[in-house]
Write a protein that holds these residues in place. Structure first.
Motif, short mmCIF file in Angstrom:
data_model
loop_
_atom_site.label_atom_id
_atom_site.label_comp_id
_atom_site.label_asym_id
_atom_site.label_seq_id
_atom_site.Cartn_x
_atom_site.Cartn_y
_atom_site.Cartn_z
N ASP A 164 -2.23 -13.42 49.99
CA ASP A 164 -0.80 -13.15 49.79
C ASP A 164 0.01 -13.20 51.08
O ASP A 164 1.19 -12.88 51.09
N CYS A 165 -0.61 -13.62 52.18
CA CYS A 165 0.05 -13.47 53.48
C CYS A 165 1.39 -14.21 53.56
O CYS A 165 2.40 -13.63 53.98
N THR A 166 1.42 -15.46 53.15
CA THR A 166 2.65 -16.25 53.30
C THR A 166 3.69 -15.86 52.27
O THR A 166 4.90 -15.84 52.58
N TRP A 191 11.47 -22.01 48.36
CA TRP A 191 12.15 -21.31 47.27
C TRP A 191 11.14 -20.62 46.36
O TRP A 191 9.96 -20.92 46.35
N TYR A 192 11.67 -19.67 45.58
CA TYR A 192 10.89 -18.92 44.60
C TYR A 192 11.81 -18.60 43.42
O TYR A 192 12.94 -18.16 43.62
N GLU A 193 11.29 -18.80 42.21
CA GLU A 193 12.04 -18.36 41.03
C GLU A 193 11.09 -18.16 39.85
O GLU A 193 10.36 -19.08 39.47
N GLY A 194 11.12 -16.96 39.29
CA GLY A 194 10.30 -16.66 38.12
C GLY A 194 8.83 -16.86 38.38
O GLY A 194 8.24 -16.21 39.24
N LYS A 195 8.22 -17.81 37.64
CA LYS A 195 6.80 -18.09 37.79
C LYS A 195 6.57 -19.42 38.50
O LYS A 195 5.52 -20.05 38.34
N SER A 196 7.53 -19.82 39.28
CA SER A 196 7.41 -21.07 40.02
C SER A 196 7.91 -20.86 41.45
O SER A 196 8.77 -20.01 41.70
N TRP A 197 7.36 -21.65 42.39
CA TRP A 197 7.72 -21.51 43.79
C TRP A 197 7.29 -22.76 44.54
O TRP A 197 6.45 -23.54 44.08
N SER A 198 7.89 -22.96 45.70
CA SER A 198 7.50 -24.09 46.55
C SER A 198 6.19 -23.76 47.25
O SER A 198 5.85 -22.60 47.47
N TYR A 199 5.45 -24.82 47.62
CA TYR A 199 4.22 -24.61 48.38
C TYR A 199 4.51 -23.87 49.69
O TYR A 199 3.73 -23.04 50.14
N SER A 200 5.65 -24.18 50.29
CA SER A 200 6.00 -23.55 51.56
C SER A 200 6.24 -22.05 51.43
O SER A 200 6.17 -21.32 52.42
N ASN A 205 -0.36 -23.24 55.36
CA ASN A 205 -0.26 -24.54 56.02
C ASN A 205 1.09 -25.20 55.72
O ASN A 205 1.75 -25.73 56.63
N ALA A 206 1.53 -25.16 54.47
CA ALA A 206 2.81 -25.76 54.11
C ALA A 206 3.98 -25.03 54.77
O ALA A 206 4.96 -25.65 55.21
N PHE A 207 3.89 -23.71 54.87
CA PHE A 207 4.94 -22.91 55.50
C PHE A 207 5.07 -23.26 56.98
O PHE A 207 6.16 -23.48 57.50
N ASP A 242 -8.74 -26.31 63.51
CA ASP A 242 -8.97 -27.64 62.95
C ASP A 242 -7.70 -28.32 62.44
O ASP A 242 -7.76 -29.35 61.79
N GLY A 243 -6.56 -27.72 62.74
CA GLY A 243 -5.29 -28.33 62.32
C GLY A 243 -4.80 -27.86 60.97
O GLY A 243 -3.69 -28.22 60.56
N LYS A 244 -5.60 -27.05 60.26
CA LYS A 244 -5.17 -26.49 58.98
C LYS A 244 -4.80 -25.03 59.21
O LYS A 244 -5.63 -24.21 59.56
N TRP A 245 -3.55 -24.70 58.95
CA TRP A 245 -3.05 -23.37 59.25
C TRP A 245 -3.37 -22.43 58.10
O TRP A 245 -3.11 -22.72 56.94
N ASP A 246 -3.96 -21.27 58.44
CA ASP A 246 -4.63 -20.43 57.47
C ASP A 246 -3.93 -19.11 57.14
O ASP A 246 -4.19 -18.52 56.09
N HIS A 247 -3.09 -18.63 58.04
CA HIS A 247 -2.60 -17.26 57.90
C HIS A 247 -1.21 -17.16 58.51
O HIS A 247 -0.85 -17.93 59.42
N THR A 248 -0.42 -16.19 58.03
CA THR A 248 0.93 -15.97 58.52
C THR A 248 1.17 -14.47 58.63
O THR A 248 0.79 -13.71 57.74
#
Length: 295
Positions: A164-166, A191-200, A205-207, A242-248
């Motif tokens: 749930d970090c990001t 963005w976030y709305e209801g039961k949908s949200w952006s990957y970021s 990694n997307a964030f 390794d270039g894949k971002w794991d935590h925020t």
């Protein structure tokens, strides 16, 4: 119940360990956690800080029994009063743990949800929508207040995740007045709305990829050093390098030397030292990205 008495004694001694170097209770934890504990103690020494009081409480969440074996799931709440020069602050962690008993004797105590990375959804880079939102002034006070209010629980107005970090950091930034952009394409904007949200919104990694674009609408700017951050800013972590971002994590305070202290979800933490050397996910190859939000 012998096992319950032993678990209570174990938690009491856990608290004592942090202010009594002579006591070693960690023979029952995993090698990964033992390494994280050693690094935390060394980090405190390097920071010229010390734990002057430690409290550990536990709350049972479930029990599984298999003949002579008993698995006890519980929430551990660790609370440390840390002194650094003439400055005091409280650091807290919530951990989902499992204690394993054989014939009533504790043989293992381990973290149930590892701090190793995992993400909800695709980690592809989201498409940008616009430059910084016009008229947006970031309210750091509100963002930090939100971070401290929800560091140890989930806001029911948002979906919660095991990782749930990001999602938590996005909520903090949103509480500071950041507008959403890009609805309703999951690969677009933030963005976030209801039961949908952006990957970021939910994927580390997307964030990070979104923040790293010079025209991200949140006005985030990469800086070189952690001491350049202030409460309300963000740190991204690539544990394996390794270039894949794991935590925020989200900066909520500064220590006596001006270094960031952060709040986080997954392993819920408050005022944790920014470098995460006390995490079981930490490796010597770790990379960091520091983002400051322009006021």
């Amino acid at each position: 119940m012998k096992w319950l008495s032993e678990l209570k004694s174990h938690l009491k001694k856990t608290g004592e360990f942090w202010v009594d170097k002579a006591y070693d209770r960690y023979h029952v934890v995993t090698d990964a956690e033992r390494g994280a504990i050693i690094r935390k103690k060394q980090l405190l020494q390097d920071r010229k800080a010390e734990i002057v009081k430690s409290i550990v409480n536990g709350r049972l969440t479930g029990i599984q029994e298999f003949k002579d074996e008993k698995k006890v799931n519980y929430i551990s709440h660790l609370k440390w009063l840390i002194k650094q020069k003439n400055y005091f602050y409280v650091e807290e962690h919530l951990e989902e743990r499992q204690a394993i008993f054989e014939n009533g004797k504790l043989i293992m105590d381990r973290i149930k949800i590892k701090e190793t990375p995992g993400n909800d959804g695709d980690s592809n880079s989201p498409k940008l929508v616009s430059r910084r939102a016009k008229g947006f002034k970031y309210n750091r006070l509100k963002a930090v207040k939100y971070a401290d209010q929800w560091w140890d629980s989930f806001n029911p107005e948002f979906q919660g995740f095991d990782v749930d970090c990001t999602n938590y950091v996005s909520q903090c930034i949103f509480a500071g007045g950041a507008p959403m952009k890009g609805k309703y394409n999951k690969s677009s904007g933030w963005w976030y709305e209801g039961k949908s949200w952006s990957y970021s919104w939910t994927v580390a990694n997307a964030f990070r990829l979104y923040l790293n674009h010079v025209n991200n609408h949140l006005g985030a700017v990469a800086v070189e050093k952690p001491e350049q951050l202030v409460p309300g800013d963000v740190i991204c972590y690539d544990f394996q390098g390794d270039g894949k971002w794991d935590h925020t994590t989200f900066v909520t305070e500064k220590d006596a030397y001006g270094m960031p202290l952060v709040n986080a979800h997954t392993t819920n933490s408050r005022h944790r030292y920014w470098s995460y050397e006390d995490s079981t996910a930490w490796t010597a190859n770790i990379k960091y990205k520091f983002y400051h939000f322009e006021d």
